[in-house]
Design a protein around this motif. Structure first.
Motif, PDB file in Angstrom:
ATOM      1  N   GLY A 125     -11.993  -4.110   1.952  1.00 25.43           N
ATOM      2  CA  GLY A 125     -11.129  -3.486   0.937  1.00 25.43           C
ATOM      3  C   GLY A 125     -10.498  -4.545   0.046  1.00 25.43           C
ATOM      4  N   ILE A 126     -10.009  -5.606   0.661  1.00 24.06           N
ATOM      5  CA  ILE A 126      -9.361  -6.690  -0.098  1.00 24.06           C
ATOM      6  C   ILE A 126     -10.371  -7.341  -1.035  1.00 24.06           C
ATOM      7  CG2 ILE A 126      -8.385  -9.021   0.113  1.00 24.06           C
ATOM      8  CD1 ILE A 126      -7.050  -8.061   2.748  1.00 24.06           C
ATOM      9  N   ARG A 127     -11.523  -7.683  -0.493  1.00 22.90           N
ATOM     10  CA  ARG A 127     -12.537  -8.403  -1.297  1.00 22.90           C
ATOM     11  C   ARG A 127     -12.961  -7.615  -2.526  1.00 22.90           C
ATOM     12  NH1 ARG A 127     -15.420  -9.479   3.394  1.00 22.90           N
ATOM     13  NH2 ARG A 127     -14.610 -11.401   4.297  1.00 22.90           N
ATOM     14  N   GLU A 128     -13.143  -6.314  -2.355  1.00 23.16           N
ATOM     15  CA  GLU A 128     -13.710  -5.521  -3.452  1.00 23.16           C
ATOM     16  C   GLU A 128     -12.706  -5.146  -4.538  1.00 23.16           C
ATOM     17  OE1 GLU A 128     -15.664  -2.247  -1.540  1.00 23.16           O
ATOM     18  OE2 GLU A 128     -17.334  -3.515  -0.879  1.00 23.16           O
ATOM     19  N   ALA A 129     -11.399  -5.300  -4.228  1.00 20.30           N
ATOM     20  CA  ALA A 129     -10.389  -4.811  -5.179  1.00 20.30           C
ATOM     21  C   ALA A 129     -10.048  -5.834  -6.257  1.00 20.30           C
ATOM     22  CB  ALA A 129      -9.122  -4.456  -4.408  1.00 20.30           C
ATOM     23  N   THR A 130      -9.533  -5.307  -7.376  1.00 24.35           N
ATOM     24  CA  THR A 130      -8.951  -6.205  -8.379  1.00 24.35           C
ATOM     25  C   THR A 130      -7.423  -6.142  -8.273  1.00 24.35           C
ATOM     26  OG1 THR A 130      -9.103  -4.418 -10.011  1.00 24.35           O
ATOM     27  CG2 THR A 130     -10.876  -6.050 -10.025  1.00 24.35           C
ATOM     28  N   ILE A 131      -6.923  -4.970  -7.891  1.00 19.52           N
ATOM     29  CA  ILE A 131      -5.470  -4.824  -7.679  1.00 19.52           C
ATOM     30  C   ILE A 131      -5.239  -4.437  -6.216  1.00 19.52           C
ATOM     31  CG2 ILE A 131      -3.390  -3.536  -8.321  1.00 19.52           C
ATOM     32  CD1 ILE A 131      -4.549  -3.057 -11.073  1.00 19.52           C
ATOM     33  N   ILE A 132      -4.388  -5.188  -5.539  1.00 22.19           N
ATOM     34  CA  ILE A 132      -4.104  -4.883  -4.123  1.00 22.19           C
ATOM     35  C   ILE A 132      -2.627  -4.511  -3.972  1.00 22.19           C
ATOM     36  CG2 ILE A 132      -4.091  -5.789  -1.760  1.00 22.19           C
ATOM     37  CD1 ILE A 132      -6.209  -7.840  -2.718  1.00 22.19           C
ATOM     38  N   PHE A 133      -2.384  -3.281  -3.604  1.00 16.53           N
ATOM     39  CA  PHE A 133      -1.018  -2.853  -3.308  1.00 16.53           C
ATOM     40  C   PHE A 133      -0.736  -3.171  -1.836  1.00 16.53           C
ATOM     41  CE2 PHE A 133      -2.026  -0.217  -6.918  1.00 16.53           C
ATOM     42  CZ  PHE A 133      -0.818  -0.026  -7.586  1.00 16.53           C
ATOM     43  N   VAL A 134       0.467  -3.631  -1.553  1.00 18.93           N
ATOM     44  CA  VAL A 134       0.838  -3.823  -0.148  1.00 18.93           C
ATOM     45  C   VAL A 134       1.987  -2.854   0.149  1.00 18.93           C
ATOM     46  CG1 VAL A 134       1.525  -5.449   1.638  1.00 18.93           C
ATOM     47  CG2 VAL A 134       0.111  -6.229  -0.281  1.00 18.93           C
ATOM     48  N   ALA A 135       1.688  -1.870   1.002  1.00 19.77           N
ATOM     49  CA  ALA A 135       2.676  -0.825   1.317  1.00 19.77           C
ATOM     50  C   ALA A 135       2.878  -0.762   2.833  1.00 19.77           C
ATOM     51  CB  ALA A 135       2.202   0.517   0.772  1.00 19.77           C
ATOM     52  N   VAL A 136       3.006  -1.945   3.431  1.00 18.24           N
ATOM     53  CA  VAL A 136       3.207  -1.986   4.889  1.00 18.24           C
ATOM     54  C   VAL A 136       4.689  -1.775   5.191  1.00 18.24           C
ATOM     55  CG1 VAL A 136       1.234  -3.529   5.224  1.00 18.24           C
ATOM     56  CG2 VAL A 136       3.522  -4.499   4.938  1.00 18.24           C
ATOM     57  N   ASN A 137       4.995  -1.508   6.446  1.00 13.09           N
ATOM     58  CA  ASN A 137       6.380  -1.268   6.841  1.00 13.09           C
ATOM     59  C   ASN A 137       7.184  -2.568   6.839  1.00 13.09           C
ATOM     60  OD1 ASN A 137       4.270  -1.366   8.745  1.00 13.09           O
ATOM     61  ND2 ASN A 137       5.658  -0.993  10.439  1.00 13.09           N
ATOM     62  N   THR A 138       8.473  -2.435   6.480  1.00 11.05           N
ATOM     63  CA  THR A 138       9.369  -3.605   6.451  1.00 11.05           C
ATOM     64  C   THR A 138      10.660  -3.228   7.180  1.00 11.05           C
ATOM     65  OG1 THR A 138      10.123  -2.805   4.286  1.00 11.05           O
ATOM     66  CG2 THR A 138       8.495  -4.581   4.276  1.00 11.05           C
ATOM     67  N   PRO A 139      10.579  -3.022   8.495  1.00 13.97           N
ATOM     68  CA  PRO A 139      11.765  -2.532   9.228  1.00 13.97           C
ATOM     69  C   PRO A 139      12.868  -3.588   9.324  1.00 13.97           C
ATOM     70  CG  PRO A 139      10.002  -3.112  10.749  1.00 13.97           C
ATOM     71  CD  PRO A 139       9.449  -3.282   9.376  1.00 13.97           C
ATOM     72  N   THR A 140      14.006  -3.182   9.857  1.00 10.21           N
ATOM     73  CA  THR A 140      15.084  -4.147  10.085  1.00 10.21           C
ATOM     74  C   THR A 140      14.688  -5.045  11.268  1.00 10.21           C
ATOM     75  OG1 THR A 140      16.645  -2.467   9.358  1.00 10.21           O
ATOM     76  CG2 THR A 140      17.571  -4.339  10.536  1.00 10.21           C
ATOM     77  N   LYS A 141      14.988  -6.321  11.135  1.00 10.30           N
ATOM     78  CA  LYS A 141      14.648  -7.283  12.205  1.00 10.30           C
ATOM     79  C   LYS A 141      15.372  -6.921  13.498  1.00 10.30           C
ATOM     80  CE  LYS A 141      14.096 -11.916  11.838  1.00 10.30           C
ATOM     81  NZ  LYS A 141      14.423 -13.305  11.435  1.00 10.30           N
ATOM     82  N   LYS A 142      14.654  -6.995  14.606  1.00  9.63           N
ATOM     83  CA  LYS A 142      15.300  -6.657  15.890  1.00  9.63           C
ATOM     84  C   LYS A 142      15.756  -7.915  16.613  1.00  9.63           C
ATOM     85  CE  LYS A 142      13.476  -2.136  16.854  1.00  9.63           C
ATOM     86  NZ  LYS A 142      12.325  -1.411  17.289  1.00  9.63           N
TER      87      LYS A 142
END
Ligand code: NAD
Ligand code: UGA
Length: 463
Positions: free
Chosen positions: A79-96
């Motif tokens: 997916g990364i290789r083939e794209a020209t635009i890469i959105f990153v929508a991973v989780n960013t929780p509060t640090k534990k």
């Protein structure tokens, strides 16, 4: 890269990645949109008839576009290789754990995604921050990419403002699309490329372009302001309860001032959701690390007021039920953090339930959308108990009627529309008397409930 065909990859197939990419695929039929995720189970669900998240209108769009120009796959590298635009929508929780634990954002998933891009991308990419991140994250990500020799990559900030339950409509008619980027020629070109995607359906004047830090900060500020309004009206609800004023009347009167407005002035048991608390604490941490302790404290009170509101609600239940709920059956109506979602992250219902369990109440939960497994998981997390131990106090029922059977009290924790149309006369008949009703969302008709015989408590209203 300008003029080149756009191909999109989104890393993270969650509440943001799924709906946002489905909307882009719907509006831009010539763009191939691939959503990748490290969770094979999640990808499998996205490719099935039962999607992993409940969001009104989402099923139709996914079914229309899936297999046409919308794809869900575990093949992250491809997916990364083939794209020209890469959105990153991973989780960013509060640090534990570690420095900033309990406040700072945990960027582990973000960094892993960025390092993956750095490792496998073999042509220049536009990397887009879709997740909510602290200021300067784009800079850190650029460093990771540049250190790997990816010097022609651009990193943009494009925060998401959708709310769960109304996500598809929010995406269709966004108040604004915000794109922040570096103040360089390459940065301007990248911003232009990304805005071309949104321009398929969003009017140009709603696409705002800023520097990257303004964009990152605006997202945290927007959530803090929204939550602040809820905490403000909840603080007012405490004054109303002490004074005989009615919080809904006050909200109406105040909100009619066009400078203030009506939205986000609904008093409640407290706000929940995966982001408000996390993002405010993130802002608090940023302020503290910049030496702005008073500013940090100012925003921190939004969260403290929310905690206080949940505790006030629980205290009202306990005091209302003659200072003891031990052994009493309490029907908890709603477990999701708001209506029209199956999401329970930071839901006020979890804390209410935990506190009632501490008081040894018997709790019967009904929610129209939340998976039973999720309820057991949330209660295990918050209490540290095994499901078998929790089952001594908690039952999950399939309807309001079933939850209410022999209950001493109904407690409304989510504002589901179906709770408004229940036949409360029938419900009342099968409850222990006196029958109490604690409306944590102010959605029910108090007059009618009184006439049926309920002892009713609402937020910010005279008893
Ligand atoms: P989520 O937990 O629903 O989804 C995140 C997904 O990312 C998960 O499926 C996870 O498996 C995947 N993931 C994590 N690390 C990965 C990696 N290295 N490679 C591939 N996949 C990976 O989270 P969400 O609710 O969609 O939120 C995502 C971000 O968007 C957060 O920063 C949040 O603050 C922000 N946000 C959320 C909302 C919302 O309504 N939920 C709205 C606006 C912004
Ligand atoms: C919120 C923001 O509204 C979105 O713009 C943002 O993109 C998102 O956070 C995010 O960054 O995750 P969401 O949490 O999905 O969206 O839902 P909201 O409608 O904002 O509700 C949040 C909580 O506040 C819910 O528990 C809701 O019941 C409560 N609330 C909201 C009130 O108690 N009173 C109100 O008047 C409004």
């Amino acid at each position: 890269m300008n003029g080149e065909e756009i191909k999109i990859c989104c890393i993270g197939a969650g509440y943001v990645g799924g709906p946002t990419m489905a909307k882009i695929a719907e509006k831009c039929p010539e763009i191939v949109v691939t959503i990748v995720d490290i969770s094979a189970a999640r990808i499998e669900q996205w490719n099935s008839d039962v999607l992993p998240i409940y969001e009104p209108g989402l099923d139709d769009v996914v079914k229309k576009c899936r297999g046409r120009n919308l794809f869900f796959t575990e093949e992250v590298d491809k997916g990364i290789r083939e794209a020209t635009i890469i959105f990153v929508a991973v989780n960013t929780p509060t640090k534990k754990i570690g420095i900033g634990a309990g406040r700072a954002a945990d960027l582990t998933y973000w960094e892993l995604a960025a390092r993956r891009i750095a490792a496998v991308a073999d042509t220049p990419k536009i990397v887009v921050e879709k997740s909510t991140v602290p200021i300067k994250t784009a800079e850190a990500i650029s460093s990771v990419l540049h250190a790997a020799g990816r010097t022609s990559f651009s990193v943009l900030s494009n925060p998401e403002f959708l709310a769960e339950g109304t996500a598809m409509d929010d995406l269709e008619h966004p108040d604004r699309v915000l794109i922040g980027g570096p103040l360089t020629e390459a940065g301007a070109t990248a911003i232009e490329r990304l805005s071309q995607v949104y321009a398929h359906w969003v009017p140009q004047e709603r696409i705002i372009k800023t520097n990257v830090w303004s964009s990152e900060l605006s997202k945290l500020v927007a959530n803090s302001f929204l939550a602040q309004r809820v905490s403000s009206i909840n603080a007012v609800s405490a004054i109303c309860e002490a004074s005989g004023a009615d919080v809904d009347e006050v909200a109406r009167a105040v909100g009619m001032d066009t400078r203030i407005g009506h939205k986000f002035l609904k008093a409640s048991v407290g706000f929940g959701g995966s982001c408000f608390q996390k993002d405010i604490l993130n802002l608090v941490y940023l302020c503290q690390s910049m030496g702005l302790s008073e500013v940090a404290e100012y925003f921190h009170w939004v969260v403290k007021m929310n905690d206080l509101q949940k505790e006030r609600f629980v205290s009202r239940i306990i005091h209302g039920l003659f200072n003891t709920v031990t052994g009493k059956r309490i029907a908890l109506l709603g477990f999701a953090f708001k209506k029209d979602t199956g999401d329970t992250r930071e839901s006020a219902a979890i804390e209410v339930c935990q506190r009632l369990m501490q008081e040894r109440a018997e709790i019967a939960i009904y929610d129209p959308k939340v998976e039973h497994e999720q309820i057991w998981y949330d209660l295990s997390e918050v209490t540290g108990l095994e499901q078998s131990q929790i089952e001594k106090y908690v039952k999950i029922e399939g309807s309001v009627q079933a939850a209410a059977k022999d209950a001493h009290a109904l407690v409304v924790t989510t504002e589901w529309d179906e709770f408004k149309t229940v036949d409360y006369r029938k419900v009342y008949q099968q409850m222990s008397k006196p029958a109490f009703l604690f409306d944590g969302r102010n959605i029910l008709d108090r007059e009618e409930l009184h006439s049926i015989g309920f002892v009713t408590y609402s937020i910010g209203k005279p008893l």
